[in-house]
Design a protein around this motif. Sequence first.
Motif, PDB file in Angstrom:
ATOM      1  N   SER A 325     -13.081  -2.969  88.360  1.00  0.00           N
ATOM      2  CA  SER A 325     -13.744  -3.575  89.516  1.00  0.00           C
ATOM      3  C   SER A 325     -13.107  -4.921  89.844  1.00  0.00           C
ATOM      4  CB  SER A 325     -15.230  -3.790  89.233  1.00  0.00           C
ATOM      5  OG  SER A 325     -15.893  -2.556  89.065  1.00  0.00           O
ATOM      6  N   PRO A 326     -12.857  -5.184  91.123  1.00  0.00           N
ATOM      7  CA  PRO A 326     -12.307  -6.480  91.501  1.00  0.00           C
ATOM      8  C   PRO A 326     -13.397  -7.555  91.526  1.00  0.00           C
ATOM      9  CG  PRO A 326     -12.567  -5.116  93.454  1.00  0.00           C
ATOM     10  CD  PRO A 326     -12.967  -4.269  92.283  1.00  0.00           C
ATOM     11  N   ALA A 327     -13.190  -8.604  90.753  1.00  0.00           N
ATOM     12  CA  ALA A 327     -14.078  -9.762  90.732  1.00  0.00           C
ATOM     13  C   ALA A 327     -15.515  -9.403  90.374  1.00  0.00           C
ATOM     14  CB  ALA A 327     -14.025 -10.496  92.071  1.00  0.00           C
ATOM     15  N   SER A 328     -15.712  -8.342  89.619  1.00  0.00           N
ATOM     16  CA  SER A 328     -17.036  -7.957  89.155  1.00  0.00           C
ATOM     17  C   SER A 328     -16.858  -7.109  87.909  1.00  0.00           C
ATOM     18  CB  SER A 328     -17.809  -7.209  90.246  1.00  0.00           C
ATOM     19  OG  SER A 328     -19.149  -7.011  89.851  1.00  0.00           O
ATOM     20  N   GLU A 329     -17.897  -6.383  87.514  1.00  0.00           N
ATOM     21  CA  GLU A 329     -17.836  -5.525  86.349  1.00  0.00           C
ATOM     22  C   GLU A 329     -18.305  -4.126  86.734  1.00  0.00           C
ATOM     23  OE1 GLU A 329     -19.812  -8.560  86.045  1.00  0.00           O
ATOM     24  OE2 GLU A 329     -17.853  -9.469  85.671  1.00  0.00           O
ATOM     25  N   PRO A 330     -17.678  -3.077  86.226  1.00  0.00           N
ATOM     26  CA  PRO A 330     -18.148  -1.718  86.527  1.00  0.00           C
ATOM     27  C   PRO A 330     -19.628  -1.510  86.234  1.00  0.00           C
ATOM     28  CG  PRO A 330     -15.979  -1.616  85.536  1.00  0.00           C
ATOM     29  CD  PRO A 330     -16.413  -3.057  85.454  1.00  0.00           C
ATOM     30  N   ARG A 345     -24.594   0.589  93.264  1.00  0.00           N
ATOM     31  CA  ARG A 345     -25.359  -0.510  93.829  1.00  0.00           C
ATOM     32  C   ARG A 345     -24.434  -1.676  94.136  1.00  0.00           C
ATOM     33  NH1 ARG A 345     -26.803   0.037  88.424  1.00  0.00           N
ATOM     34  NH2 ARG A 345     -26.213  -1.679  87.047  1.00  0.00           N
ATOM     35  N   ALA A 346     -24.833  -2.480  95.096  1.00  0.00           N
ATOM     36  CA  ALA A 346     -24.099  -3.707  95.404  1.00  0.00           C
ATOM     37  C   ALA A 346     -24.517  -4.770  94.404  1.00  0.00           C
ATOM     38  CB  ALA A 346     -24.407  -4.155  96.827  1.00  0.00           C
ATOM     39  N   PRO A 347     -23.568  -5.393  93.689  1.00  0.00           N
ATOM     40  CA  PRO A 347     -23.952  -6.313  92.620  1.00  0.00           C
ATOM     41  C   PRO A 347     -24.533  -7.633  93.106  1.00  0.00           C
ATOM     42  CG  PRO A 347     -21.579  -6.288  92.872  1.00  0.00           C
ATOM     43  CD  PRO A 347     -22.118  -5.216  93.787  1.00  0.00           C
ATOM     44  N   GLY A 348     -24.302  -7.998  94.370  1.00  0.00           N
ATOM     45  CA  GLY A 348     -24.841  -9.249  94.866  1.00  0.00           C
ATOM     46  C   GLY A 348     -24.218 -10.486  94.258  1.00  0.00           C
ATOM     47  N   PRO A 352     -16.486  -7.496  96.129  1.00  0.00           N
ATOM     48  CA  PRO A 352     -16.524  -6.335  97.042  1.00  0.00           C
ATOM     49  C   PRO A 352     -17.482  -5.241  96.611  1.00  0.00           C
ATOM     50  CG  PRO A 352     -14.264  -7.003  96.577  1.00  0.00           C
ATOM     51  CD  PRO A 352     -15.139  -7.754  95.619  1.00  0.00           C
ATOM     52  N   GLY A 353     -17.930  -5.277  95.358  1.00  0.00           N
ATOM     53  CA  GLY A 353     -18.878  -4.271  94.900  1.00  0.00           C
ATOM     54  C   GLY A 353     -18.302  -2.882  94.813  1.00  0.00           C
ATOM     55  N   LEU A 354     -17.089  -2.768  94.282  1.00  0.00           N
ATOM     56  CA  LEU A 354     -16.376  -1.498  94.242  1.00  0.00           C
ATOM     57  C   LEU A 354     -16.008  -1.097  92.820  1.00  0.00           C
ATOM     58  CD1 LEU A 354     -13.919  -1.956  97.224  1.00  0.00           C
ATOM     59  CD2 LEU A 354     -15.898  -0.433  97.162  1.00  0.00           C
ATOM     60  N   ILE A 380      -5.746  -2.894  99.544  1.00  0.00           N
ATOM     61  CA  ILE A 380      -4.979  -3.876  98.787  1.00  0.00           C
ATOM     62  C   ILE A 380      -5.913  -5.005  98.364  1.00  0.00           C
ATOM     63  CG2 ILE A 380      -3.166  -5.631  98.920  1.00  0.00           C
ATOM     64  CD1 ILE A 380      -1.839  -3.074  98.720  1.00  0.00           C
ATOM     65  N   ASP A 381      -6.701  -5.486  99.311  1.00  0.00           N
ATOM     66  CA  ASP A 381      -7.731  -6.479  99.038  1.00  0.00           C
ATOM     67  C   ASP A 381      -8.791  -6.354 100.121  1.00  0.00           C
ATOM     68  OD1 ASP A 381      -6.807  -7.870 101.339  1.00  0.00           O
ATOM     69  OD2 ASP A 381      -5.436  -9.080 100.152  1.00  0.00           O
ATOM     70  N   ASP A 382      -9.767  -7.258 100.137  1.00  0.00           N
ATOM     71  CA  ASP A 382     -10.883  -7.107 101.046  1.00  0.00           C
ATOM     72  C   ASP A 382     -10.495  -7.310 102.512  1.00  0.00           C
ATOM     73  OD1 ASP A 382     -13.635  -6.408 101.047  1.00  0.00           O
ATOM     74  OD2 ASP A 382     -14.131  -8.455 101.695  1.00  0.00           O
ATOM     75  N   ARG A 383      -9.336  -7.903 102.766  1.00  0.00           N
ATOM     76  CA  ARG A 383      -8.868  -8.120 104.135  1.00  0.00           C
ATOM     77  C   ARG A 383      -7.876  -7.064 104.590  1.00  0.00           C
ATOM     78  NH1 ARG A 383      -8.812 -12.956 106.671  1.00  0.00           N
ATOM     79  NH2 ARG A 383      -6.546 -12.838 106.986  1.00  0.00           N
ATOM     80  N   HIS A 384      -7.535  -6.128 103.721  1.00  0.00           N
ATOM     81  CA  HIS A 384      -6.566  -5.091 104.047  1.00  0.00           C
ATOM     82  C   HIS A 384      -7.043  -3.790 103.415  1.00  0.00           C
ATOM     83  CE1 HIS A 384      -4.420  -8.928 104.327  1.00  0.00           C
ATOM     84  NE2 HIS A 384      -3.779  -8.362 105.334  1.00  0.00           N
ATOM     85  N   ARG A 385      -7.802  -2.995 104.225  1.00  0.00           N
ATOM     86  CA  ARG A 385      -8.453  -1.798 103.684  1.00  0.00           C
ATOM     87  C   ARG A 385      -8.767  -0.829 104.813  1.00  0.00           C
ATOM     88  NH1 ARG A 385     -14.031  -2.957 104.578  1.00  0.00           N
ATOM     89  NH2 ARG A 385     -14.401  -5.176 104.939  1.00  0.00           N
ATOM     90  N   TYR A 386      -8.711   0.447 104.481  1.00  0.00           N
ATOM     91  CA  TYR A 386      -9.152   1.521 105.365  1.00  0.00           C
ATOM     92  C   TYR A 386     -10.196   2.325 104.606  1.00  0.00           C
ATOM     93  CZ  TYR A 386      -4.571   0.791 107.716  1.00  0.00           C
ATOM     94  OH  TYR A 386      -3.479   0.277 108.352  1.00  0.00           O
TER      95      TYR A 386
END
Length: 497
Positions: A325-330, A345-348, A352-354, A380-386
């Motif tokens: 997970s980016p910047a969070s924990e699974p 769930r969204a971690p809050g 990105p909660g992914l 790639i990151d939160d600003r470059h995604r489909y």
Amino acid sequence: MNQPAVSGAEHPVVPGFHPDPTICRVGEDYYLAHSSFEYFPGAPIFHSRDLLHWKQIGNILDRRGQFLRGDGRPSGGIYGSTLRHHEGRFYFVTTNVGDADSGQTIVTAEDPAGPWSDPIFIPQAVGIDPDICWDDEGELLLTWTGRVAGTDLHGMLQGRVDLKTGEFIGDPYRVWQGTGGLDFPEAPHLYKHGDHWYLLLAEGGTERGHAVTVARADRPEGPYESCPANPVFSHRSRPGLPVQNTGHADLVQTASGEWAAVYLAVRPAGFTPSYHVLGRETFLAGVDWVDGWPVFDEHRYEFTPEDTAFEDDFTADALHLRWVSPASEPDAIAAADPEGGLRLRAPGDGSPGLLCTRVEDLRWVAEAEFTGSGRFEVRIDDRHRYGLVFEDGAVRAEARIGGVSAELGAAPVSGDAVVLRIAAVDCEPETLTALGPDDIVLALVSGGDVTELARLDGRYLSTEVAAGFTGRVLGVGAAGDASRLRRFAYTSTKPVE
């Protein structure tokens, strides 16, 4: 899918976003670790018996006490590292650039699959790309790129470290600063071979000018003699080669007494300047010692790549090692659902909660089956995604490129279950300058029918556009309170050429 044999000069031994490789051998066993940046757990570690086929056995930094979240920014977190084995124990040293106070971080283990120890921080050693080696007296040498906190000393530095305290024994000092003709000397690795100590560096930056350089000395602290053939390995100024950005190497002596090197490189595609989308991958070369210097032979190895396909129904007791997970924990994002699959769930926590897995092929298709709601994206990151979002009885396709977000198409869904599909396919350019590395197709699968909602230019999900040090990943996340992920499947759709 059956794969033909490929050259190690053109195909990675560990594909996808697995940069900054570092390697060690214990008997017949080889171990390989990588940087992982903002993704947690961090520093994936692999095992092999032949240097060619690798299986992930763990993530070295699997507790937040080892890998402090810090600022959590894209391309922050865990940078270049060194993995070594000494007197029956494994050592891993790295930099967490997201935490300004850590300096360098050392963890140890008896078993490379873990558990790894609580960290020893070396806060005086500010910078990146640390290496550890033991001198002839058995003292641990730390070599890194950066500065010493509270002093004016900077550059390529070295010092002896007390592992009990994380403090230097004596004052650190400057060592070889590189060839002087290339920018960004970094990624030091120190080795004793024969009567000399060798200091291997990356120079030229981790882009098209990337290169491997080396110097030798009678003592670890120098003075160092630069190899007359420097750089000893590079693809700079050779745009016709399918693999570029070669550098950041680490050497290993094989069980048979030969030598090899792992290094990072990229596979760009599309019209000039060409674009790489999988991040920096790990490649393998042979090494010969000629007149006291390492000579790289990138064409030595041929191998049949591993099948990258997998399907996960999430019935195992724990998530597979591939999920990060980016910047969070699974654990903050996914939990086992008593009715099967994962409850998302969204971690809050501002992340990105992914739940993510690395893309490992140039052409591929992936499917995520949801009930209730859910989102599925390639990024790639939160600003470059489909991606695709399933909620309120419909599926919609979305894209974000930099500061621009757009909804691209939608389709109604009957029932509370859907299969969302994302695929990387051959580019269909309208003009030569529109030739990108691939196209990304976003689709809904229902009753055997595939409804294409969007087809997008893959260049915008490349490092050349998004910048940074990572590569594409596939992410799943919540789109509401009732998001359930039932199944995830991924496969390569094109043989290696």
